[in-house]
Design a protein around this motif. Structure first.
Motif, PDB file in Angstrom:
ATOM      1  N   LEU A 108     -15.297 -51.171 -30.923  1.00 34.48           N
ATOM      2  CA  LEU A 108     -13.866 -51.034 -31.205  1.00 34.48           C
ATOM      3  C   LEU A 108     -13.226 -49.960 -30.334  1.00 34.48           C
ATOM      4  CD1 LEU A 108     -11.303 -51.365 -33.090  1.00 34.48           C
ATOM      5  CD2 LEU A 108     -12.324 -49.557 -34.490  1.00 34.48           C
ATOM      6  N   SER A 109     -12.105 -50.336 -29.702  1.00 31.77           N
ATOM      7  CA  SER A 109     -11.286 -49.309 -29.060  1.00 31.77           C
ATOM      8  C   SER A 109      -9.870 -49.436 -29.609  1.00 31.77           C
ATOM      9  CB  SER A 109     -11.290 -49.469 -27.537  1.00 31.77           C
ATOM     10  OG  SER A 109     -10.678 -48.330 -26.958  1.00 31.77           O
ATOM     11  N   VAL A 110      -9.269 -48.294 -29.900  1.00 33.06           N
ATOM     12  CA  VAL A 110      -7.942 -48.291 -30.503  1.00 33.06           C
ATOM     13  C   VAL A 110      -6.928 -47.780 -29.486  1.00 33.06           C
ATOM     14  CG1 VAL A 110      -6.529 -47.442 -32.408  1.00 33.06           C
ATOM     15  CG2 VAL A 110      -9.000 -47.790 -32.745  1.00 33.06           C
ATOM     16  N   ALA A 111      -5.921 -48.583 -29.213  1.00 33.36           N
ATOM     17  CA  ALA A 111      -4.827 -48.153 -28.351  1.00 33.36           C
ATOM     18  C   ALA A 111      -3.909 -47.294 -29.211  1.00 33.36           C
ATOM     19  CB  ALA A 111      -4.076 -49.365 -27.816  1.00 33.36           C
TER      20      ALA A 111
ATOM     21  N   LEU B  91     -20.217 -50.406 -36.582  1.00 32.97           N
ATOM     22  CA  LEU B  91     -18.944 -50.276 -35.871  1.00 32.97           C
ATOM     23  C   LEU B  91     -19.065 -49.132 -34.870  1.00 32.97           C
ATOM     24  CD1 LEU B  91     -15.987 -51.304 -35.762  1.00 32.97           C
ATOM     25  CD2 LEU B  91     -15.420 -49.455 -37.358  1.00 32.97           C
ATOM     26  N   VAL B  92     -18.932 -49.451 -33.588  1.00 31.49           N
ATOM     27  CA  VAL B  92     -19.073 -48.442 -32.542  1.00 31.49           C
ATOM     28  C   VAL B  92     -17.691 -48.188 -31.941  1.00 31.49           C
ATOM     29  CG1 VAL B  92     -20.185 -47.882 -30.349  1.00 31.49           C
ATOM     30  CG2 VAL B  92     -21.423 -49.210 -32.068  1.00 31.49           C
ATOM     31  N   ALA B  93     -17.153 -46.996 -32.154  1.00 28.43           N
ATOM     32  CA  ALA B  93     -15.799 -46.674 -31.674  1.00 28.43           C
ATOM     33  C   ALA B  93     -15.884 -46.019 -30.310  1.00 28.43           C
ATOM     34  CB  ALA B  93     -15.107 -45.747 -32.673  1.00 28.43           C
ATOM     35  N   VAL B  94     -15.221 -46.605 -29.330  1.00 26.27           N
ATOM     36  CA  VAL B  94     -15.308 -46.069 -27.961  1.00 26.27           C
ATOM     37  C   VAL B  94     -13.915 -45.784 -27.405  1.00 26.27           C
ATOM     38  CG1 VAL B  94     -17.532 -47.102 -27.327  1.00 26.27           C
ATOM     39  CG2 VAL B  94     -15.444 -48.443 -27.062  1.00 26.27           C
ATOM     40  N   ASP B  95     -13.850 -44.708 -26.594  1.00 26.84           N
ATOM     41  CA  ASP B  95     -12.565 -44.370 -25.969  1.00 26.84           C
ATOM     42  C   ASP B  95     -12.698 -44.209 -24.457  1.00 26.84           C
ATOM     43  OD1 ASP B  95     -13.950 -42.030 -25.789  1.00 26.84           O
ATOM     44  OD2 ASP B  95     -12.431 -40.781 -26.720  1.00 26.84           O
ATOM     45  N   GLY B  96     -13.839 -44.619 -23.911  1.00 33.28           N
ATOM     46  CA  GLY B  96     -14.003 -44.558 -22.461  1.00 33.28           C
ATOM     47  C   GLY B  96     -14.367 -43.179 -21.941  1.00 33.28           C
ATOM     48  N   SER B  97     -14.650 -42.228 -22.826  1.00 33.61           N
ATOM     49  CA  SER B  97     -14.996 -40.866 -22.395  1.00 33.61           C
ATOM     50  C   SER B  97     -16.491 -40.778 -22.087  1.00 33.61           C
ATOM     51  CB  SER B  97     -14.643 -39.875 -23.499  1.00 33.61           C
ATOM     52  OG  SER B  97     -15.396 -40.170 -24.651  1.00 33.61           O
ATOM     53  N   GLU B  98     -16.910 -39.607 -21.557  1.00 36.30           N
ATOM     54  CA  GLU B  98     -18.337 -39.406 -21.290  1.00 36.30           C
ATOM     55  C   GLU B  98     -19.144 -39.458 -22.578  1.00 36.30           C
ATOM     56  OE1 GLU B  98     -19.572 -36.059 -18.982  1.00 36.30           O
ATOM     57  OE2 GLU B  98     -18.085 -36.539 -17.442  1.00 36.30           O
ATOM     58  N   ALA B  99     -18.536 -38.967 -23.665  1.00 40.83           N
ATOM     59  CA  ALA B  99     -19.243 -38.999 -24.949  1.00 40.83           C
ATOM     60  C   ALA B  99     -19.515 -40.439 -25.355  1.00 40.83           C
ATOM     61  CB  ALA B  99     -18.426 -38.289 -26.025  1.00 40.83           C
ATOM     62  N   SER B 100     -18.616 -41.340 -24.971  1.00 39.47           N
ATOM     63  CA  SER B 100     -18.837 -42.748 -25.299  1.00 39.47           C
ATOM     64  C   SER B 100     -20.069 -43.275 -24.571  1.00 39.47           C
ATOM     65  CB  SER B 100     -17.629 -43.602 -24.923  1.00 39.47           C
ATOM     66  OG  SER B 100     -16.538 -43.298 -25.746  1.00 39.47           O
ATOM     67  N   GLU B 101     -20.327 -42.761 -23.380  1.00 32.67           N
ATOM     68  CA  GLU B 101     -21.519 -43.214 -22.648  1.00 32.67           C
ATOM     69  C   GLU B 101     -22.782 -42.812 -23.395  1.00 32.67           C
ATOM     70  OE1 GLU B 101     -21.489 -42.100 -18.504  1.00 32.67           O
ATOM     71  OE2 GLU B 101     -19.375 -42.647 -18.377  1.00 32.67           O
ATOM     72  N   ALA B 102     -22.799 -41.581 -23.903  1.00 30.80           N
ATOM     73  CA  ALA B 102     -23.958 -41.123 -24.682  1.00 30.80           C
ATOM     74  C   ALA B 102     -24.103 -41.991 -25.927  1.00 30.80           C
ATOM     75  CB  ALA B 102     -23.777 -39.662 -25.079  1.00 30.80           C
ATOM     76  N   GLU B 103     -22.974 -42.296 -26.496  1.00 30.31           N
ATOM     77  CA  GLU B 103     -22.934 -43.118 -27.698  1.00 30.31           C
ATOM     78  C   GLU B 103     -23.542 -44.495 -27.421  1.00 30.31           C
ATOM     79  OE1 GLU B 103     -18.796 -43.358 -28.540  1.00 30.31           O
ATOM     80  OE2 GLU B 103     -19.172 -44.575 -30.304  1.00 30.31           O
TER      81      GLU B 103
ATOM     82  N   GLY C  69      -9.939 -52.851 -21.582  1.00 29.87           N
ATOM     83  CA  GLY C  69     -10.874 -52.578 -20.484  1.00 29.87           C
ATOM     84  C   GLY C  69     -12.059 -51.751 -20.971  1.00 29.87           C
ATOM     85  N   THR C  70     -11.777 -50.757 -21.795  1.00 30.21           N
ATOM     86  CA  THR C  70     -12.845 -49.900 -22.335  1.00 30.21           C
ATOM     87  C   THR C  70     -13.832 -50.716 -23.156  1.00 30.21           C
ATOM     88  OG1 THR C  70     -11.405 -47.964 -22.394  1.00 30.21           O
ATOM     89  CG2 THR C  70     -13.282 -47.940 -23.886  1.00 30.21           C
ATOM     90  N   VAL C  71     -13.282 -51.620 -23.982  1.00 33.26           N
ATOM     91  CA  VAL C  71     -14.157 -52.447 -24.820  1.00 33.26           C
ATOM     92  C   VAL C  71     -15.011 -53.368 -23.951  1.00 33.26           C
ATOM     93  CG1 VAL C  71     -14.165 -54.365 -26.464  1.00 33.26           C
ATOM     94  CG2 VAL C  71     -12.807 -52.348 -26.923  1.00 33.26           C
ATOM     95  N   LYS C  72     -14.394 -53.973 -22.943  1.00 39.27           N
ATOM     96  CA  LYS C  72     -15.153 -54.907 -22.084  1.00 39.27           C
ATOM     97  C   LYS C  72     -16.301 -54.166 -21.384  1.00 39.27           C
ATOM     98  CE  LYS C  72     -12.063 -58.708 -21.283  1.00 39.27           C
ATOM     99  NZ  LYS C  72     -10.609 -58.623 -21.220  1.00 39.27           N
ATOM    100  N   GLN C  73     -16.006 -52.980 -20.849  1.00 39.03           N
ATOM    101  CA  GLN C  73     -17.051 -52.193 -20.170  1.00 39.03           C
ATOM    102  C   GLN C  73     -18.159 -51.809 -21.143  1.00 39.03           C
ATOM    103  OE1 GLN C  73     -15.580 -48.668 -18.367  1.00 39.03           O
ATOM    104  NE2 GLN C  73     -14.709 -49.714 -16.593  1.00 39.03           N
ATOM    105  N   SER C  74     -17.762 -51.445 -22.348  1.00 41.35           N
ATOM    106  CA  SER C  74     -18.746 -50.994 -23.339  1.00 41.35           C
ATOM    107  C   SER C  74     -19.629 -52.152 -23.775  1.00 41.35           C
ATOM    108  CB  SER C  74     -18.040 -50.392 -24.557  1.00 41.35           C
ATOM    109  OG  SER C  74     -17.177 -49.367 -24.137  1.00 41.35           O
ATOM    110  N   VAL C  75     -19.024 -53.321 -23.975  1.00 38.29           N
ATOM    111  CA  VAL C  75     -19.807 -54.503 -24.355  1.00 38.29           C
ATOM    112  C   VAL C  75     -20.811 -54.803 -23.236  1.00 38.29           C
ATOM    113  CG1 VAL C  75     -19.687 -57.011 -24.713  1.00 38.29           C
ATOM    114  CG2 VAL C  75     -18.102 -55.499 -25.933  1.00 38.29           C
TER     115      VAL C  75
END
Ligand code: AMP
Length: 148
Positions: A34-37, A4-16, A65-71
């Motif tokens: 997973l992104s949580v609103a 389970l990869v939790a992303v919030d669209g931050s720079e740390a998410s990019e490293a993740e 949007g964050t999830v789509k970009q991350s996928v």
């Protein structure tokens, strides 16, 4: 393996996402992104704090949007990648998702979008590390070595 990869669209998410993309996952691995609103009602009434005044729909759209970009950023990873958008308190929702799905590993970034929100809401990474039903990996951008 279920990751389970939790992303919030931050720079740390990019490293993740880079960490996840570069790893050789065992055959049959599924990665759920997973992104949580955040639930608007849990945010204190301070205009400066992230997400105040935004409607549930806007927050869900952002998370989507964050999830789509991350996928898309995980294109080429050696696993099946699936999207998940939820709403609620990110801390509890990530832990609940991991428990309900039967995750073997949760990956979070070392820090998220706003320091102020973290001060008020607490660290998502810390909460997840303390309460997760499985192992938790905290991804961090590599620190540059000082040459001095
Ligand atoms: P924080 O503790 O808020 O600084 O955030 C640390 C990490 O928790 C982020 O890098 C994300 O991996 C995860 N995270 C924070 N907020 C959310 C959210 N709304 N949805 C999914 N993951 C989140």
């Amino acid at each position: 393996m279920r990751v389970l990869v939790a992303v919030d669209g931050s720079e740390a998410s990019e490293a993740e996402l880079r960490t996840v993309r570069e790893r050789a996952w065992p055959p049959g691995t599924t990665i759920r992104v997973l992104s949580v609103a955040p639930d608007p009602v849990i945010i204190p009434e301070m205009g400066a704090v992230a997400d105040v005044g935004q409607t549930r729909e806007t927050l869900l759209r952002d998370a989507d949007g964050t999830v789509k970009q991350s996928v898309a950023a995980l294109h080429g990873v050696s696993a099946t990648v699936e999207p998940a958008v939820r709403s609620g308190d990110p801390r509890w929702t990530i832990v609940d998702e991991a428990a309900n799905w039967g995750a073997d590993l949760i990956v979070v970034g070392s820090h998220g979008r706003t320091r102020l929100a973290r001060l008020l809401l607490g660290s998502v990474a810390e909460y997840v590390a303390r309460h997760a039903p499985c192992s938790v990996e905290i991804a961090r951008e590599r620190q540059r070595q000082s040459t001095a």
